[in-house]
Write a protein that holds these residues in place. Structure first.
Motif, PDB file in Angstrom:
ATOM      1  N   THR A  90       0.665  -1.148  -0.081  1.00 24.83           N
ATOM      2  CA  THR A  90       0.074  -0.111   0.060  1.00 24.83           C
ATOM      3  C   THR A  90       0.962   1.233   0.156  1.00 24.83           C
ATOM      4  OG1 THR A  90      -1.697  -1.253   1.437  1.00 24.83           O
ATOM      5  CG2 THR A  90      -1.845   1.206   1.200  1.00 24.83           C
ATOM      6  N   ASN A  91       0.443   2.071  -0.976  1.00 27.33           N
ATOM      7  CA  ASN A  91       1.215   3.274  -1.018  1.00 27.33           C
ATOM      8  C   ASN A  91       0.937   4.267   0.175  1.00 27.33           C
ATOM      9  OD1 ASN A  91       2.570   5.669  -1.538  1.00 27.33           O
ATOM     10  ND2 ASN A  91       1.652   6.081  -3.600  1.00 27.33           N
ATOM     11  N   VAL A  92       1.547   4.521   1.261  1.00 29.74           N
ATOM     12  CA  VAL A  92       1.431   5.311   2.492  1.00 29.74           C
ATOM     13  C   VAL A  92       1.795   6.685   2.134  1.00 29.74           C
ATOM     14  CG1 VAL A  92       1.576   5.642   4.897  1.00 29.74           C
ATOM     15  CG2 VAL A  92       1.238   3.268   4.080  1.00 29.74           C
ATOM     16  N   VAL A  93       0.969   7.699   2.007  1.00 28.25           N
ATOM     17  CA  VAL A  93       1.168   9.140   1.556  1.00 28.25           C
ATOM     18  C   VAL A  93       1.832   9.637   2.863  1.00 28.25           C
ATOM     19  CG1 VAL A  93       0.609  11.150   0.665  1.00 28.25           C
ATOM     20  CG2 VAL A  93       0.058   8.950  -0.548  1.00 28.25           C
ATOM     21  N   PHE A  94       2.731  10.391   3.135  1.00 31.19           N
ATOM     22  CA  PHE A  94       3.293  10.916   4.363  1.00 31.19           C
ATOM     23  C   PHE A  94       3.714  12.421   3.823  1.00 31.19           C
ATOM     24  CE2 PHE A  94       6.572   8.416   2.753  1.00 31.19           C
ATOM     25  CZ  PHE A  94       7.726   9.169   2.761  1.00 31.19           C
ATOM     26  N   SER A  95       3.850  13.236   4.891  1.00 37.62           N
ATOM     27  CA  SER A  95       4.076  14.827   4.620  1.00 37.62           C
ATOM     28  C   SER A  95       5.180  15.156   5.259  1.00 37.62           C
ATOM     29  CB  SER A  95       2.936  15.522   4.774  1.00 37.62           C
ATOM     30  OG  SER A  95       2.601  15.651   6.146  1.00 37.62           O
ATOM     31  N   MET A  96       5.837  16.076   4.887  1.00 38.23           N
ATOM     32  CA  MET A  96       7.171  16.628   5.759  1.00 38.23           C
ATOM     33  C   MET A  96       6.798  17.228   7.190  1.00 38.23           C
ATOM     34  SD  MET A  96       9.901  16.144   3.835  1.00 38.23           S
ATOM     35  CE  MET A  96      10.093  16.184   2.336  1.00 38.23           C
ATOM     36  N   VAL A 128      -2.046  17.069  27.250  1.00 37.34           N
ATOM     37  CA  VAL A 128      -1.204  17.449  26.565  1.00 37.34           C
ATOM     38  C   VAL A 128      -1.633  18.386  25.271  1.00 37.34           C
ATOM     39  CG1 VAL A 128       0.920  16.357  27.348  1.00 37.34           C
ATOM     40  CG2 VAL A 128      -0.671  15.391  25.533  1.00 37.34           C
ATOM     41  N   GLN A 129      -2.921  18.412  25.155  1.00 36.22           N
ATOM     42  CA  GLN A 129      -3.503  18.922  23.782  1.00 36.22           C
ATOM     43  C   GLN A 129      -3.232  20.275  23.734  1.00 36.22           C
ATOM     44  OE1 GLN A 129      -7.729  17.908  23.763  1.00 36.22           O
ATOM     45  NE2 GLN A 129      -7.494  15.979  22.830  1.00 36.22           N
ATOM     46  N   ASN A 130      -3.082  21.220  24.724  1.00 43.64           N
ATOM     47  CA  ASN A 130      -2.885  22.591  24.388  1.00 43.64           C
ATOM     48  C   ASN A 130      -1.481  22.889  24.561  1.00 43.64           C
ATOM     49  OD1 ASN A 130      -5.593  23.072  24.590  1.00 43.64           O
ATOM     50  ND2 ASN A 130      -5.857  23.039  26.705  1.00 43.64           N
ATOM     51  N   THR A 131      -0.407  21.882  24.486  1.00 39.63           N
ATOM     52  CA  THR A 131       0.860  22.203  24.365  1.00 39.63           C
ATOM     53  C   THR A 131       1.511  22.200  23.149  1.00 39.63           C
ATOM     54  OG1 THR A 131       1.614  19.841  24.610  1.00 39.63           O
ATOM     55  CG2 THR A 131       1.236  20.959  26.441  1.00 39.63           C
ATOM     56  N   SER A 132       2.763  22.618  22.755  1.00 43.11           N
ATOM     57  CA  SER A 132       3.375  22.568  21.562  1.00 43.11           C
ATOM     58  C   SER A 132       3.913  21.239  20.943  1.00 43.11           C
ATOM     59  CB  SER A 132       4.541  23.411  21.610  1.00 43.11           C
ATOM     60  OG  SER A 132       5.482  23.316  22.719  1.00 43.11           O
ATOM     61  N   TYR A 133       3.453  20.359  21.536  1.00 37.85           N
ATOM     62  CA  TYR A 133       4.062  19.087  21.418  1.00 37.85           C
ATOM     63  C   TYR A 133       3.500  18.064  20.023  1.00 37.85           C
ATOM     64  CZ  TYR A 133       5.863  18.624  26.123  1.00 37.85           C
ATOM     65  OH  TYR A 133       6.411  18.997  27.469  1.00 37.85           O
ATOM     66  N   SER A 134       2.593  18.807  19.299  1.00 35.27           N
ATOM     67  CA  SER A 134       1.923  18.130  18.318  1.00 35.27           C
ATOM     68  C   SER A 134       2.419  18.137  17.049  1.00 35.27           C
ATOM     69  CB  SER A 134       0.632  18.767  18.194  1.00 35.27           C
ATOM     70  OG  SER A 134       0.367  20.025  17.717  1.00 35.27           O
ATOM     71  N   SER A 135       3.562  19.264  16.886  1.00 33.71           N
ATOM     72  CA  SER A 135       4.084  19.395  15.391  1.00 33.71           C
ATOM     73  C   SER A 135       5.329  18.649  15.213  1.00 33.71           C
ATOM     74  CB  SER A 135       4.013  20.757  15.111  1.00 33.71           C
ATOM     75  OG  SER A 135       4.520  21.069  13.920  1.00 33.71           O
ATOM     76  N   TYR A 136       5.529  17.962  14.039  1.00 29.89           N
ATOM     77  CA  TYR A 136       6.631  17.204  13.811  1.00 29.89           C
ATOM     78  C   TYR A 136       7.206  17.702  12.338  1.00 29.89           C
ATOM     79  CZ  TYR A 136       6.382  14.625  18.269  1.00 29.89           C
ATOM     80  OH  TYR A 136       6.416  14.236  19.442  1.00 29.89           O
ATOM     81  N   ARG A 137       8.486  17.590  12.266  1.00 28.54           N
ATOM     82  CA  ARG A 137       9.064  17.594  11.077  1.00 28.54           C
ATOM     83  C   ARG A 137       9.710  16.152  10.570  1.00 28.54           C
ATOM     84  NH1 ARG A 137       9.796  22.349   8.264  1.00 28.54           N
ATOM     85  NH2 ARG A 137       9.063  24.034   9.159  1.00 28.54           N
ATOM     86  N   LEU A 138       9.704  15.761   9.349  1.00 23.18           N
ATOM     87  CA  LEU A 138      10.182  14.311   8.778  1.00 23.18           C
ATOM     88  C   LEU A 138      11.568  15.035   8.587  1.00 23.18           C
ATOM     89  CD1 LEU A 138       9.591  11.617   7.814  1.00 23.18           C
ATOM     90  CD2 LEU A 138       9.664  12.673   5.467  1.00 23.18           C
TER      91      LEU A 138
END
Length: 510
Positions: free
Chosen positions: A416-422, A434-444
């Motif tokens: 299966t072609n799993v499409v992912f983003s940067m 932890v929903q209101n923290t800055s933990y949620s954003s990641y970079r590949l």
């Protein structure tokens, strides 16, 4: 080809002129002092020159090496395509460089003459990648002025500068190929990803860390540090991780063979081995701190307290489970530490997104039948709902796509072609704490690809270099720079994301 290259370079404000050595129509060439030309001569000259130039640009025939009459038709069909594909790839690349160089002095380079000179140079020395063409740079070669040169932004690149830039690219810190020592591509791909994990590299190559590792006799960490030093501070385009593989095989005998192994399994074992070695250093520091003056004792104990190391600090996260009894609605909570999230892939589809895989992992599960759980209130096994969420996101998020599974009684690889983003947003999967923290954003920053079948395939790695801000493809010892668009691939197996953007590592000697 000339129109395509002109369009590409015009976007950078660079003017490239392709000047064919085709005679203009005869009526344009006739001057008052020229002898008369018959209609037959006019037609024949125009057709011959045009046909030769068109054939030359097509890259299959041409006057550069030999006339067409030297070969028979059957030989042309077999011999010329392979020869001219190879030659023209070299020719066009070199032609662009010399055209750019010539523009600085208002000169033009004729394509046909350029090819003749290139062929002659290759005959003398076929080992050079970009041949030096003295004829094109000498005053004996006829050149014409380039009109309106000042109106364009021109780039001048000499062969020496091009060679230096190429060598400098090979010696970019952190960009180093790894030789394959016998079906070891899975090891090489994992090592490349760890080599691109800047906070880990910075810590392990710290002078104090290296001294402590030597005192504590940590074999795995010491060998890994020496390899990192060669990859970040060495001067070679590739190196052989023979020592690293030897040490790993001595403590992990399941990898002591030439069979294809699982990269995700190796990654976990390697991180655990590094973690154990660094814990050994921490315990040694704790013992030595007892003998130090009181004012330093608290600081050292705090540093060595517990089992925390740079590995656990970077790679460990925590999952939270809410367990609900469907009979009495009693709730229970538990947590689990993880290093890698192994994500299921939706079945019977050709394409999905990484968010689809995450949603499948975190979806509510209902345990029935033999999977029922014991309820502490009911005192019996009951149908139970389990809700999973991310309670503590790690600094480095390792995502493993479960491509190897079973279909009926057969083991298969899911393609299966799993499409992912940067960029990856984990907000939908975080716990309320932890929903209101800055933990949620990641970079590949790194990807491990697997091409091939279940029991026979090949691993490669794609890693982002913090110094050049570009991506590189690592195919064992072969390394090449690639565009961001090349990172997306249906062969993705491991994805490495960072919560914080990497900075240039503080490494002594870098």
């Amino acid at each position: 080809m000339d129109g395509r290259l002109t369009d590409i370079f015009s976007g950078f404000g660079v003017n490239i002129n392709f000047v064919p050595t085709v005679k203009r129509p005869v009526m344009d060439q006739i001057s008052s002092s020229s002898p008369p030309v018959t209609q037959h001569q006019h037609q024949q000259t125009s057709e011959d020159s045009t046909s030769k130039f068109v054939a030359h640009l097509q890259g299959w025939t041409g006057p550069a090496l030999f006339p067409l009459s030297d070969l028979k038709g059957s030989e042309l069909d077999v011999f010329l395509p392979g020869l001219w594909v190879t030659l023209h790839v070299i020719c066009i690349n070199t032609f662009v460089l010399h055209t750019l160089q010539s523009q600085g002095s208002g000169r033009q380079v004729h394509l046909t003459e350029f090819t003749r000179t290139l062929a002659s140079q290759l005959t003398v020395d076929s080992s050079v990648t970009v041949p030096v063409l003295p004829r094109l740079n000498s005053s004996s070669y006829q050149e014409t002025s380039l009109p309106n040169v000042s109106k364009q932004r021109l780039v001048t690149v000499s062969y020496g500068e091009y060679r230096d830039m190429k060598l400098q690219g090979w010696n970019t810190p952190g960009v180093c190929g790894l030789d394959n020592s016998g079906n070891s591509c899975y090891l090489n791909a994992v090592l490349q990803c760890l080599c691109s994990t800047v906070p880990l590299v910075e810590h392990l190559l710290n002078q104090d860390t290296r001294k402590e590792l030597a005192k504590s006799k940590c074999r795995v960490a010491e060998v890994f540090v020496r390899l990192l030093e060669e990859m970040w501070l060495g001067r070679n385009s590739s190196c052989a991780p023979v020592e690293a593989r030897s040490v790993l095989c001595s403590i992990l005998p399941q990898f002591n063979n030439n069979s294809q192994q699982d990269a995700q399994e190796l990654l976990l074992f390697l991180l655990n081995a590094l973690h154990d070695n660094l814990k050994k250093v921490a315990k040694r520091q704790m013992r030595s701190s007892i003998r130090q003056p009181r004012q330093n004792q608290n600081r050292n104990c705090a540093t060595a307290a517990g089992d925390s190391t740079i590995v656990s600090h970077l790679f460990e996260g925590q999952l939270s489970y809410m367990i609900l009894c469907m009979h009495c609605n009693h709730q229970a909570h538990s947590t689990q530490t993880f290093t890698v999230l192994s994500l299921p892939i939706p079945t019977d589809i050709i394409k999905c997104s990484i968010q689809d895989c995450l949603s499948l992992f975190f979806e509510q599960t209902l345990l029935t039948g033999g999977e029922q759980m014991l309820c502490s209130v009911c005192g019996l096994k009951r149908e139970t709902a389990v809700l999973t969420c991310l309670d503590k996101p790690p600094e480095i998020l390792l995502l493993h796509l479960k491509r190897f599974g079973c279909k009926g009684k057969n083991q298969v690889k899911l393609r299966t072609n799993v499409v992912f983003s940067m960029k990856l947003d984990l907000t939908p999967f975080l716990s309320t704490s932890v929903q209101n923290t800055s933990y949620s954003s990641y970079r590949l920053y790194a990807v491990v690809n697997h091409a091939g079948h279940l029991n026979m395939g090949h691993y490669t790695a794609l890693c982002h270099n913090v110094l050049t801000r570009t991506w590189h493809c690592f195919d064992d010892s072969a390394v090449r720079e690639v565009q961001d668009s090349f990172v997306q691939s249906p062969n993705a197996y491991l994805l490495l994301y960072s919560r914080r953007p990497f900075q240039k590592p503080k490494i002594h000697g870098l």
